[in-house]
Design an enzyme around this catalytic site. Structure first.
Site, PDB file in Angstrom:
ATOM      1  N   LYS A 110      71.651  14.897  -5.693  1.00 48.95           N
ATOM      2  CA  LYS A 110      71.959  15.925  -6.593  1.00 48.95           C
ATOM      3  C   LYS A 110      71.099  15.993  -7.784  1.00 48.95           C
ATOM      4  O   LYS A 110      71.053  16.641  -8.381  1.00 48.95           O
ATOM      5  CB  LYS A 110      73.529  15.990  -6.955  1.00 48.95           C
ATOM      6  CG  LYS A 110      74.424  16.278  -5.595  1.00 48.95           C
ATOM      7  CD  LYS A 110      75.983  15.901  -5.755  1.00 48.95           C
ATOM      8  CE  LYS A 110      76.575  16.135  -4.597  1.00 48.95           C
ATOM      9  NZ  LYS A 110      78.051  15.582  -4.464  1.00 48.95           N
TER      10      LYS A 110
ATOM     11  N   GLN B 137      82.493  12.635  -7.358  1.00 50.10           N
ATOM     12  CA  GLN B 137      82.237  12.776  -5.942  1.00 50.10           C
ATOM     13  C   GLN B 137      83.436  11.988  -5.231  1.00 50.10           C
ATOM     14  O   GLN B 137      84.095  11.160  -5.695  1.00 50.10           O
ATOM     15  CB  GLN B 137      81.000  11.718  -5.969  1.00 50.10           C
ATOM     16  CG  GLN B 137      80.582  11.371  -4.401  1.00 50.10           C
ATOM     17  CD  GLN B 137      79.982  12.546  -4.111  1.00 50.10           C
ATOM     18  OE1 GLN B 137      79.266  13.558  -4.716  1.00 50.10           O
ATOM     19  NE2 GLN B 137      79.721  12.771  -2.456  1.00 50.10           N
TER      20      GLN B 137
ATOM     21  N   ASP C 205      82.704  22.152  -7.903  1.00 50.70           N
ATOM     22  CA  ASP C 205      83.157  22.037  -6.292  1.00 50.70           C
ATOM     23  C   ASP C 205      84.230  23.139  -5.703  1.00 50.70           C
ATOM     24  O   ASP C 205      84.200  23.141  -4.628  1.00 50.70           O
ATOM     25  CB  ASP C 205      83.994  20.631  -6.307  1.00 50.70           C
ATOM     26  CG  ASP C 205      82.922  19.577  -5.568  1.00 50.70           C
ATOM     27  OD1 ASP C 205      81.980  19.909  -5.140  1.00 50.70           O
ATOM     28  OD2 ASP C 205      83.128  18.455  -6.249  1.00 50.70           O
TER      29      ASP C 205
HETATM   30  N1  GUN Z   1      81.980  14.072  -0.846  1.00 45.53           N
HETATM   31  C1  GUN Z   1      81.593  14.536   0.405  1.00 45.53           C
HETATM   32  N2  GUN Z   1      81.291  16.230   0.033  1.00 45.53           N
HETATM   33  C2  GUN Z   1      81.668  16.310  -1.207  1.00 45.53           C
HETATM   34  C3  GUN Z   1      81.794  17.420  -1.927  1.00 45.53           C
HETATM   35  O1  GUN Z   1      81.245  18.600  -1.366  1.00 45.53           O
HETATM   36  N3  GUN Z   1      82.124  17.163  -3.267  1.00 45.53           N
HETATM   37  C4  GUN Z   1      82.555  16.215  -3.646  1.00 45.53           C
HETATM   38  N4  GUN Z   1      83.008  16.264  -4.950  1.00 45.53           N
HETATM   39  N5  GUN Z   1      82.542  15.152  -3.303  1.00 45.53           N
HETATM   40  C5  GUN Z   1      82.077  14.883  -1.841  1.00 45.53           C
END
Ligand code: GUN
Length: 285
Positions: free
Chosen positions: A54, A98, A121
């Site tokens: 990311k 996350q 998100d």
């Molecule tokens: N962990 C796995 N997929 C995601 C996601 O799309 N967003 C977040 N914040 N954590 C994750």
């Protein structure tokens, strides 16, 4: 076979290049650089890889990007204080915590603490509500990326039979609503669904997010169907494999996503797109 394969990586690259242009324009015209902060608690190896990817993509597209790495011994209160700080900071338009979080931290409370306007998100209940009332603001990134894929490959959704396997808040449920908005007929299935294979076999479009390697075989897929695999499983050698048994399903399908290189790259692209959109809205405020 080649024309049947959905190239999510190529679409993600194309969209991220377009995004980099939009980011440049926003800075020139309004002096604003979209800012994304990613908060990682603990040292979950998969999360570390996601977070690194990311950060790299955000910087490549010209974003301001920060990753906050916290020890898994941090208290919930301390984490909430850090989120409050970024809620107040106008140079950050997107905040992502996350998941999964360590078990002593209540992830629902953490999601509630994020300013819904910075919740890139799309997990905050306010954003869930917007989505289900047909006026989406921030949408969970994986389903949003799948909608982009279906659009790019000109998959007609109007009145089509779409079956989703998996009812998570991150993929299955928001996916269902986005498809309903496009007038698809949606069936949301899960681990307790009876006669799952035969329910799936009726699908014009099958979306699989169940988290079990090679779960979907030719018994689940209609001849000429579209198959979207959200799975990210590791085999014994650490190789990434999907929820769909690609070798057995690909000969039947009209279009299919590979793993890796299908849905995965689009998730980060949508995260950046939503951060950019949030920055753009901050100009209009
Ligand atoms: N962990 C796995 N997929 C995601 C996601 O799309 N967003 C977040 N914040 N954590 C994750």
């Amino acid at each position: 076979m080649a024309e049947k394969l959905i190239d999510g990586k190529a679409l993600a690259q194309k969209m991220q290049l377009q995004l980099a242009e939009k980011v440049k324009k926003l800075e020139i015209e309004h002096g604003i650089v979209p800012g994304l902060v990613v908060i990682l608690v603990g040292d979950n190896p998969a999360s570390q890889i996601y977070v690194r990817n990311k950060e790299r993509s955000a910087l490549t597209a010209g974003f301001k990007s920060e990753t906050v790495r916290l020890s898994d011994s941090i208290s919930e209160e301390e984490l909430l204080e850090i989120i409050a700080k970024y809620n107040q900071d106008p140079s950050y338009h997107g905040i992502l915590v996350q998941l999964p979080l360590p078990s002593h931290i209540n992830d629902k409370r953490v999601i509630l603490a994020i300013d819904p306007h910075k919740d890139v998100d799309g997990f905050h209940p306010m954003n869930t509500g917007h989505l289900w009332s047909g006026r989406p603001l921030m949408v969970p990134c994986t389903p949003a990326g799948i909608m982009e894929i279906l659009h790019e490959y000109e998959v007609d959704l109007e009145g089509k039979n779409v079956v989703i396997i998996g009812r998570s808040n991150i993929v299955g449920k928001p996916m269902a609503q986005l498809l309903l908005d496009k007038n698809a007929t949606v069936t949301l299935t899960h681990s307790r669904t009876r006669h799952l294979a035969s329910v799936c076999k009726r699908a014009d479009i099958l979306i699989v997010a169940i988290g079990q390697a090679n779960f979907v075989t030719e018994d689940f897929v209609k001849e000429g169907g579209v198959v979207i695999d959200v799975g990210m499983n590791r085999d014994d050698n650490g190789k990434l494999i999907g929820d769909v048994n690609f070798e057995r399903v690909a000969p039947l399908a009209n279009l299919i996503t590979p793993v890796p290189g299908g849905v995965g790259p689009m998730t980060i692209t949508m995260l950046l797109e939503q951060t950019y959109q949030a920055a753009l809205r901050s100009v209009e405020l």
